[in-house]
Scaffold this motif. Structure first.
Motif, PDB file in Angstrom:
ATOM      1  N   PHE A 164       4.128  28.346 -47.575  1.00 21.37           N
ATOM      2  CA  PHE A 164       4.302  27.772 -48.894  1.00 21.37           C
ATOM      3  C   PHE A 164       3.542  26.453 -48.764  1.00 21.37           C
ATOM      4  CE2 PHE A 164       8.318  29.694 -51.066  1.00 21.37           C
ATOM      5  CZ  PHE A 164       7.715  30.927 -51.025  1.00 21.37           C
ATOM      6  N   ALA A 165       2.252  26.482 -49.134  1.00 19.90           N
ATOM      7  CA  ALA A 165       1.310  25.502 -48.612  1.00 19.90           C
ATOM      8  C   ALA A 165       1.430  24.124 -49.226  1.00 19.90           C
ATOM      9  CB  ALA A 165      -0.111  26.024 -48.767  1.00 19.90           C
ATOM     10  N   GLY A 166       2.305  23.958 -50.213  1.00 22.16           N
ATOM     11  CA  GLY A 166       2.497  22.619 -50.737  1.00 22.16           C
ATOM     12  C   GLY A 166       3.228  21.741 -49.737  1.00 22.16           C
ATOM     13  N   PHE A 167       3.994  22.393 -48.860  1.00 18.51           N
ATOM     14  CA  PHE A 167       4.776  21.719 -47.840  1.00 18.51           C
ATOM     15  C   PHE A 167       3.852  21.022 -46.852  1.00 18.51           C
ATOM     16  CE2 PHE A 167       7.230  21.794 -43.860  1.00 18.51           C
ATOM     17  CZ  PHE A 167       8.393  21.203 -44.306  1.00 18.51           C
ATOM     18  N   ASN A 168       4.060  19.718 -46.625  1.00 20.79           N
ATOM     19  CA  ASN A 168       3.205  18.986 -45.690  1.00 20.79           C
ATOM     20  C   ASN A 168       3.772  19.086 -44.284  1.00 20.79           C
ATOM     21  OD1 ASN A 168       1.590  17.222 -44.273  1.00 20.79           O
ATOM     22  ND2 ASN A 168       2.731  15.413 -44.962  1.00 20.79           N
ATOM     23  N   SER A 169       3.188  19.960 -43.466  1.00 17.43           N
ATOM     24  CA  SER A 169       3.711  20.169 -42.114  1.00 17.43           C
ATOM     25  C   SER A 169       2.959  19.344 -41.085  1.00 17.43           C
ATOM     26  CB  SER A 169       3.626  21.640 -41.742  1.00 17.43           C
ATOM     27  OG  SER A 169       2.274  22.045 -41.777  1.00 17.43           O
ATOM     28  N   ASN A 170       1.934  18.592 -41.518  1.00 16.86           N
ATOM     29  CA  ASN A 170       1.151  17.828 -40.546  1.00 16.86           C
ATOM     30  C   ASN A 170       1.805  16.492 -40.241  1.00 16.86           C
ATOM     31  OD1 ASN A 170      -0.785  16.925 -38.814  1.00 16.86           O
ATOM     32  ND2 ASN A 170      -2.351  16.571 -40.384  1.00 16.86           N
ATOM     33  N   THR A 171       3.019  16.556 -39.656  1.00 13.59           N
ATOM     34  CA  THR A 171       3.689  15.362 -39.145  1.00 13.59           C
ATOM     35  C   THR A 171       4.050  15.678 -37.701  1.00 13.59           C
ATOM     36  OG1 THR A 171       5.938  16.102 -39.609  1.00 13.59           O
ATOM     37  CG2 THR A 171       4.764  15.029 -41.428  1.00 13.59           C
ATOM     38  N   PRO A 172       4.233  14.677 -36.836  1.00 14.62           N
ATOM     39  CA  PRO A 172       4.556  14.992 -35.436  1.00 14.62           C
ATOM     40  C   PRO A 172       5.772  15.905 -35.316  1.00 14.62           C
ATOM     41  CG  PRO A 172       3.995  12.680 -35.661  1.00 14.62           C
ATOM     42  CD  PRO A 172       4.009  13.248 -37.053  1.00 14.62           C
ATOM     43  N   PHE A 173       6.829  15.684 -36.134  1.00 11.35           N
ATOM     44  CA  PHE A 173       8.036  16.513 -36.036  1.00 11.35           C
ATOM     45  C   PHE A 173       7.718  17.971 -36.351  1.00 11.35           C
ATOM     46  CE2 PHE A 173      11.691  18.538 -38.119  1.00 11.35           C
ATOM     47  CZ  PHE A 173      12.626  18.462 -37.096  1.00 11.35           C
ATOM     48  N   PHE A 174       7.041  18.227 -37.463  1.00 12.72           N
ATOM     49  CA  PHE A 174       6.802  19.620 -37.849  1.00 12.72           C
ATOM     50  C   PHE A 174       5.731  20.269 -36.978  1.00 12.72           C
ATOM     51  CE2 PHE A 174       8.869  18.216 -41.819  1.00 12.72           C
ATOM     52  CZ  PHE A 174       9.901  19.129 -41.787  1.00 12.72           C
ATOM     53  N   ASN A 175       4.682  19.521 -36.608  1.00 12.21           N
ATOM     54  CA  ASN A 175       3.678  20.102 -35.711  1.00 12.21           C
ATOM     55  C   ASN A 175       4.329  20.579 -34.423  1.00 12.21           C
ATOM     56  OD1 ASN A 175       1.357  19.942 -37.233  1.00 12.21           O
ATOM     57  ND2 ASN A 175       0.814  17.903 -36.523  1.00 12.21           N
ATOM     58  N   THR A 176       5.264  19.753 -33.889  1.00 16.37           N
ATOM     59  CA  THR A 176       5.875  20.094 -32.612  1.00 16.37           C
ATOM     60  C   THR A 176       6.887  21.222 -32.764  1.00 16.37           C
ATOM     61  OG1 THR A 176       5.650  17.761 -32.064  1.00 16.37           O
ATOM     62  CG2 THR A 176       6.994  19.094 -30.593  1.00 16.37           C
ATOM     63  N   THR A 177       7.805  21.128 -33.743  1.00  9.26           N
ATOM     64  CA  THR A 177       8.845  22.156 -33.842  1.00  9.26           C
ATOM     65  C   THR A 177       8.264  23.495 -34.292  1.00  9.26           C
ATOM     66  OG1 THR A 177       9.390  21.318 -36.040  1.00  9.26           O
ATOM     67  CG2 THR A 177      10.798  20.608 -34.217  1.00  9.26           C
ATOM     68  N   ILE A 178       7.307  23.481 -35.206  1.00  7.05           N
ATOM     69  CA  ILE A 178       6.705  24.754 -35.620  1.00  7.05           C
ATOM     70  C   ILE A 178       5.875  25.312 -34.466  1.00  7.05           C
ATOM     71  CG2 ILE A 178       5.153  25.874 -37.271  1.00  7.05           C
ATOM     72  CD1 ILE A 178       6.096  23.805 -39.351  1.00  7.05           C
ATOM     73  N   GLY A 179       5.216  24.422 -33.698  1.00  6.15           N
ATOM     74  CA  GLY A 179       4.481  24.866 -32.506  1.00  6.15           C
ATOM     75  C   GLY A 179       5.416  25.558 -31.517  1.00  6.15           C
ATOM     76  N   LEU A 180       6.593  24.986 -31.292  1.00  3.12           N
ATOM     77  CA  LEU A 180       7.570  25.606 -30.386  1.00  3.12           C
ATOM     78  C   LEU A 180       8.071  26.926 -30.955  1.00  3.12           C
ATOM     79  CD1 LEU A 180       9.632  22.468 -29.264  1.00  3.12           C
ATOM     80  CD2 LEU A 180       8.052  23.826 -27.877  1.00  3.12           C
ATOM     81  N   ALA A 181       8.331  26.947 -32.265  1.00  2.00           N
ATOM     82  CA  ALA A 181       8.812  28.183 -32.890  1.00  2.00           C
ATOM     83  C   ALA A 181       7.797  29.304 -32.687  1.00  2.00           C
ATOM     84  CB  ALA A 181       9.063  27.964 -34.388  1.00  2.00           C
ATOM     85  N   MET A 182       6.505  28.986 -32.775  1.00  4.19           N
ATOM     86  CA  MET A 182       5.474  30.003 -32.589  1.00  4.19           C
ATOM     87  C   MET A 182       5.499  30.542 -31.166  1.00  4.19           C
ATOM     88  SD  MET A 182       2.260  28.570 -34.811  1.00  4.19           S
ATOM     89  CE  MET A 182       2.148  26.896 -34.266  1.00  4.19           C
ATOM     90  N   LEU A 183       5.629  29.621 -30.177  1.00  2.00           N
ATOM     91  CA  LEU A 183       5.635  30.053 -28.772  1.00  2.00           C
ATOM     92  C   LEU A 183       6.886  30.872 -28.467  1.00  2.00           C
ATOM     93  CD1 LEU A 183       4.280  26.770 -27.125  1.00  2.00           C
ATOM     94  CD2 LEU A 183       3.069  28.934 -27.347  1.00  2.00           C
ATOM     95  N   PHE A 184       8.077  30.401 -28.913  1.00  2.00           N
ATOM     96  CA  PHE A 184       9.318  31.159 -28.697  1.00  2.00           C
ATOM     97  C   PHE A 184       9.216  32.527 -29.364  1.00  2.00           C
ATOM     98  CE2 PHE A 184      11.975  26.969 -28.570  1.00  2.00           C
ATOM     99  CZ  PHE A 184      11.485  26.719 -27.299  1.00  2.00           C
ATOM    100  N   GLY A 185       8.756  32.509 -30.608  1.00  2.00           N
ATOM    101  CA  GLY A 185       8.714  33.746 -31.383  1.00  2.00           C
ATOM    102  C   GLY A 185       7.820  34.782 -30.726  1.00  2.00           C
ATOM    103  N   ARG A 186       6.715  34.337 -30.115  1.00  3.12           N
ATOM    104  CA  ARG A 186       5.800  35.285 -29.489  1.00  3.12           C
ATOM    105  C   ARG A 186       6.365  35.793 -28.168  1.00  3.12           C
ATOM    106  NH1 ARG A 186       0.846  38.121 -30.391  1.00  3.12           N
ATOM    107  NH2 ARG A 186      -0.521  38.004 -28.595  1.00  3.12           N
ATOM    108  N   TYR A 187       6.672  34.867 -27.252  1.00  2.00           N
ATOM    109  CA  TYR A 187       6.933  35.294 -25.878  1.00  2.00           C
ATOM    110  C   TYR A 187       8.381  35.733 -25.657  1.00  2.00           C
ATOM    111  CZ  TYR A 187       2.251  33.515 -25.355  1.00  2.00           C
ATOM    112  OH  TYR A 187       0.907  33.324 -25.517  1.00  2.00           O
ATOM    113  N   PHE A 188       9.341  35.230 -26.466  1.00  2.00           N
ATOM    114  CA  PHE A 188      10.726  35.684 -26.289  1.00  2.00           C
ATOM    115  C   PHE A 188      10.985  37.033 -26.933  1.00  2.00           C
ATOM    116  CE2 PHE A 188      12.332  31.172 -25.360  1.00  2.00           C
ATOM    117  CZ  PHE A 188      12.209  31.409 -24.006  1.00  2.00           C
ATOM    118  N   THR A 189      10.023  37.551 -27.699  1.00  2.00           N
ATOM    119  CA  THR A 189      10.179  38.953 -28.093  1.00  2.00           C
ATOM    120  C   THR A 189       9.288  39.837 -27.237  1.00  2.00           C
ATOM    121  OG1 THR A 189       8.642  38.549 -29.901  1.00  2.00           O
ATOM    122  CG2 THR A 189      10.947  38.629 -30.470  1.00  2.00           C
TER     123      THR A 189
END
Lengths: 567, 215
Positions: free
Chosen positions: A474-499
């Motif tokens: 939902f591209a209006g959401f501004n995710s380019n902040t240190p908090f979102f870059n880091t937590t979404i980055g972790l979510a991507m890694l968990f989501g890939r390798y933990f499944t």
């Protein structure tokens, strides 16, 4: 309107034709005993022995380590972009947290983008980082799936194949040849493929227009065949250079379907159980068509607010009508709705319309498809998720009829169920956990582009997309902040390798088991009954887990929209 | 630490594979494709540019901004650009082909209603329509890319009288030009019938140049 249904039918028919051809090809690539010249050269450079068999642990470790090296190389190249020559637009390097997010995003096949492509990346980075990571992450997905299928098909063995061979063959024999052909068709239709960065034009009214371009077609080809989804441009496949005609839009969709659906066929072939492959494909199709109907109907119905403002949303021979905010004229409602469903079912994340501006129920569809994560699934991983649900189904039914569950001639026991549950639970835990954390994080409100329940939907969408390795937003959401870059980055890694890793462990554990012959108590898994049960389990597990979150976002927003309430 | 031996064994292939695959998939593949594209489809590969080298007028697949009454107008665009006065801020800059953008306004956002209402009022005034005329939805909603090159046939037909009036042409002449420049569904099936605004406006200019040339 009948032409809309004809377009849906055409894409699904095209996909079914590709299933058999693509599946047979993939099966040959993954089982061929001979190595090509380029492949032997590659193995010598790697210093590996292609004949070496790997256990699931060796295989998984090789996958993780090579992915880590590739992610590191991508990160470094992004960080030194500012020092590299040849970019006439002199775009600076990405910051550390942004480059981490980008590298994590592309190596996990997510392609979440916290940056806008044309403003942030040079043509060199678009090729040497983005196109590179898109190809290898897709190859790793195919390899992981190949190992998984071998685990299910082998008896009393620890051999899941050789990771380096699988990943090299997937790249050289499948991805690159298909991409070159598709890229040239794309160029023919009007997609640029050039090393120039931009052209300055003077419009008919005398205004200056700087038109950014680059090697777009080669990126678009692997973006869709590899179910990656990250755009060359900020507005992704809605940008006319990324998607100039309805034909390119259709080819994007068929390319996204190609490997996920071919894998079900290759699975049937490798297991000598063709019917099983078709039973899975049927489960895919039933869920897909159901969701497509919802999004198409909701978008064609339009937004009552636009009618109130004086806009005509009625379909006629002269206009497609419907909710056209954030949509492109050449695609209208039908091609857009189909694309929304395909891109989230195949976990690609490419978008040809802005999902943030979809109607509430229209926006619920991509969310739900990513939450279930296995309607078609990305290259490799979606199929693995589907099998994990199949094992769960066998287990639940086994409980009901009081028999030891069996799947494909193997006994399913406590160890497999624990691993399956780890994979099945990691996904919602990651999505809901991070969403809950971000919902109480004070700075989150500042990132939202929309108020009311839609703001919550933006947040939920971000972590769902990251965890499902989809990458759309939902591209209006501004995710380019240190908090979102880091937590979404972790979510991507968990989501890939933990499944991926638990399911490789299941494959390793099943490969080591003896095969048991089908008995009178065996539940056949290639029947319509089983397909129905499988869909039921996916919907109930997905529904029960995510329904409360969906109720707070799109569902309540739909009710408020109908009641005429705005924010 | 059971796998220390194996993981040390994996360091070389992991590092080498990263470099080799970067060279093959990140450089060789896109460069080969670029070479082939320039031989087979040079115009498209260079961006489907319109006009002459050094004096390009735009790209046939990218929309551009028109506001003069004698030209057909494109869909609203939500693209922006850095404020020339203050680089840390952005200002509206429709059809900025260096930074695609959408409104991303949700379906229950009051701003969306305000924007669409204002566009509906402006569209009726510009095209001399009655105050309660329903306006084609594509004419008052921002596209996804902000660079949409097309408008609907309904939208083009409503604009034709204004364009004809501004250019001193008979209305049927302009309507016929619109119909000639309709892009049909691809293969009679795919996508939506539509009108490419830049191509239509180029044809209008060509029409204006014709009588002068024939004298």
């Amino acid at each position: 309107m009948s032409l809309d249904y004809a377009q849906f039918a055409l894409v699904l028919a095209g996909m079914l034709l590709l299933v058999a051809a693509g599946g047979a090809w993939l099966n040959r690539v993954l089982t061929s005993p001979t190595h090509g010249l380029a492949e032997r050269l590659t193995y010598r450079l790697f210093g590996i022995n292609p004949a070496q068999a790997m256990s699931w642990k060796d295989y998984g470790l090789a996958l993780v380590m090579s992915n880590a090296a590739m992610m590191l190389l991508g990160y470094v190249l992004l960080r030194i972009q500012g020092w590299l020559p040849f970019d006439s637009l002199e775009r600076p390097a990405q910051s550390a947290d942004l480059a981490f997010n980008t590298a994590a995003s592309f190596i996990t096949n997510t392609n979440w983008q916290s940056y806008s492509g044309e403003a942030s990346l040079s043509n060199f980075s678009q090729m040497a980082v983005i196109t590179f990571l898109m190809t290898v992450s897709a190859a790793a997905g195919i390899a992981g799936c190949a190992a998984f299928i071998r685990g299910l098909s082998r008896k009393s063995s620890h051999d899941l194949g050789n990771y380096w061979v699988d990943v090299t063959r997937a790249t050289y024999r499948v991805l690159l040849p298909a991409c070159v052909v598709l890229a040239l068709i794309y160029v023919w239709q009007g997609m640029p493929q050039t090393l120039a960065s931009a052209v300055d034009a003077t419009t008919l009214e005398g205004l200056k227009q700087q038109i950014v371009m680059g090697p777009v077609a080669s990126l678009e080809a692997i973006k869709h065949i590899g179910t990656n989804g990250g755009g060359f441009f900020g507005m992704n496949a809605a940008h006319p250079f990324e998607n100039p005609t309805p034909l390119t839009n259709t080819l994007h969709m068929l390319a996204m379907f190609l490997i996920p659906s071919a894998l079900t066929y290759a699975f049937g072939s490798m297991l000598m159980r063709r019917r099983q492959g078709w039973a899975f494909l049927a489960a895919f199709l039933v869920m897909f068509v159901g969701f497509l109907c919802v999004v198409y109907h909701a978008e064609q119905q339009g937004n009552p607010m636009l009618t109130q403002a004086g806009a005509d949303q009625q379909w006629s021979a002269l206009q497609p009508g419907g909710n056209l905010e954030g949509k492109e004229m050449r695609f209208g409602i039908a091609q857009t709705s189909l694309f929304v469903a395909v891109t989230t079912a195949a976990t690609t994340g490419s978008v040809d319309a802005m999902h943030d501006s979809l109607t509430p129920l229209g926006g619920l569809v991509p969310l739900a498809l990513m939450m279930m994560n296995d309607v078609f699934g990305g290259v490799g991983v979606g199929f693995i998720n589907l099998v994990s649900f199949a094992i769960l189904t066998v287990f639940l039914v086994g409980m009901m009829i009081g028999r030891t569950p069996e799947f494909l001639g193997k006994k399913i026991e406590a160890r497999e169920i624990k691993l399956v549950m780890l994979a099945v639970l990691a996904h919602p835990f990651c999505i809901l956990g991070f969403t809950a954390l971000a919902a109480v994080w004070p700075a989150t409100i500042a990132s939202m582009n929309n108020g009311g329940p839609h703001g919550f939907s933006e947040l939920l969408y971000a972590y769902t997309s990251g965890t499902a390795n989809n990458g759309s937003a939902f591209a209006g959401f501004n995710s380019n902040t240190p908090f979102f870059n880091t937590t979404i980055g972790l979510a991507m890694l968990f989501g890939r390798y933990f499944t991926l890793l638990p399911m490789l462990a299941v494959a390793g554990s099943l490969a080591a088991k003896k095969s048991v012959p089908d008995g009178p108590g065996t539940l056949p898994t290639a029947t319509p009954l089983f397909t129905g049960l499988l869909i039921f389990v996916i919907l109930v597990v997905g529904g029960l887990t995510f329904l409360p979150a969906l109720a707070l976002g799109p569902i309540v927003e739909h009710l408020l929209m109908s009641a005429g309430q705005w924010f | 630490m059971i796998h220390t031996h194996t993981s040390r064994h994996l360091i070389r292939p992991a590092l080498v594979s990263a470099v080799v695959f970067m060279l093959v998939t990140g450089l060789a593949y896109p460069l080969l494709t670029t070479g082939l594209a320039h031989v087979l489809f040079p115009a498209q590969a260079a961006g489907s540019l319109v006009g002459q080298a050094g004096a390009w007028q735009g790209s046939a697949v990218i929309g551009q901004d028109f506001s003069q009454p004698g030209y057909f107008h494109p869909r609203p665009s939500a693209t922006s650009a850095a404020d020339p006065a203050d680089a840390s801020r952005t200002v509206d800059h429709p059809y900025n082909a260096a930074l695609s953008g959408a409104s991303n306004l949700g379906p229950t956002n009051r701003k969306l209603f305000d924007q669409v209402s204002a566009r509906v009022t402006a569209y009726r005034a510009t095209n001399d329509l009655p105050g309660d005329a329903a306006v084609p939805v594509d004419a008052v909603t921002a596209s996804a890319s902000g660079l949409d090159p097309d408008i609907s046939l309904a939208n083009a037909r409503l604009q034709a009288p204004r364009v004809a009036h501004a250019r001193g042409l008979p209305i049927p002449r302009v309507q016929a030009l619109v119909d000639q420049h309709m892009t049909a569904r691809q293969f009679g099936l795919l996508g939506e019938p539509r009108v490419n605004v830049l191509k239509l406006n180029l044809a209008l200019d060509a029409l204006a140049a014709q009588p002068a040339a024939s004298k």
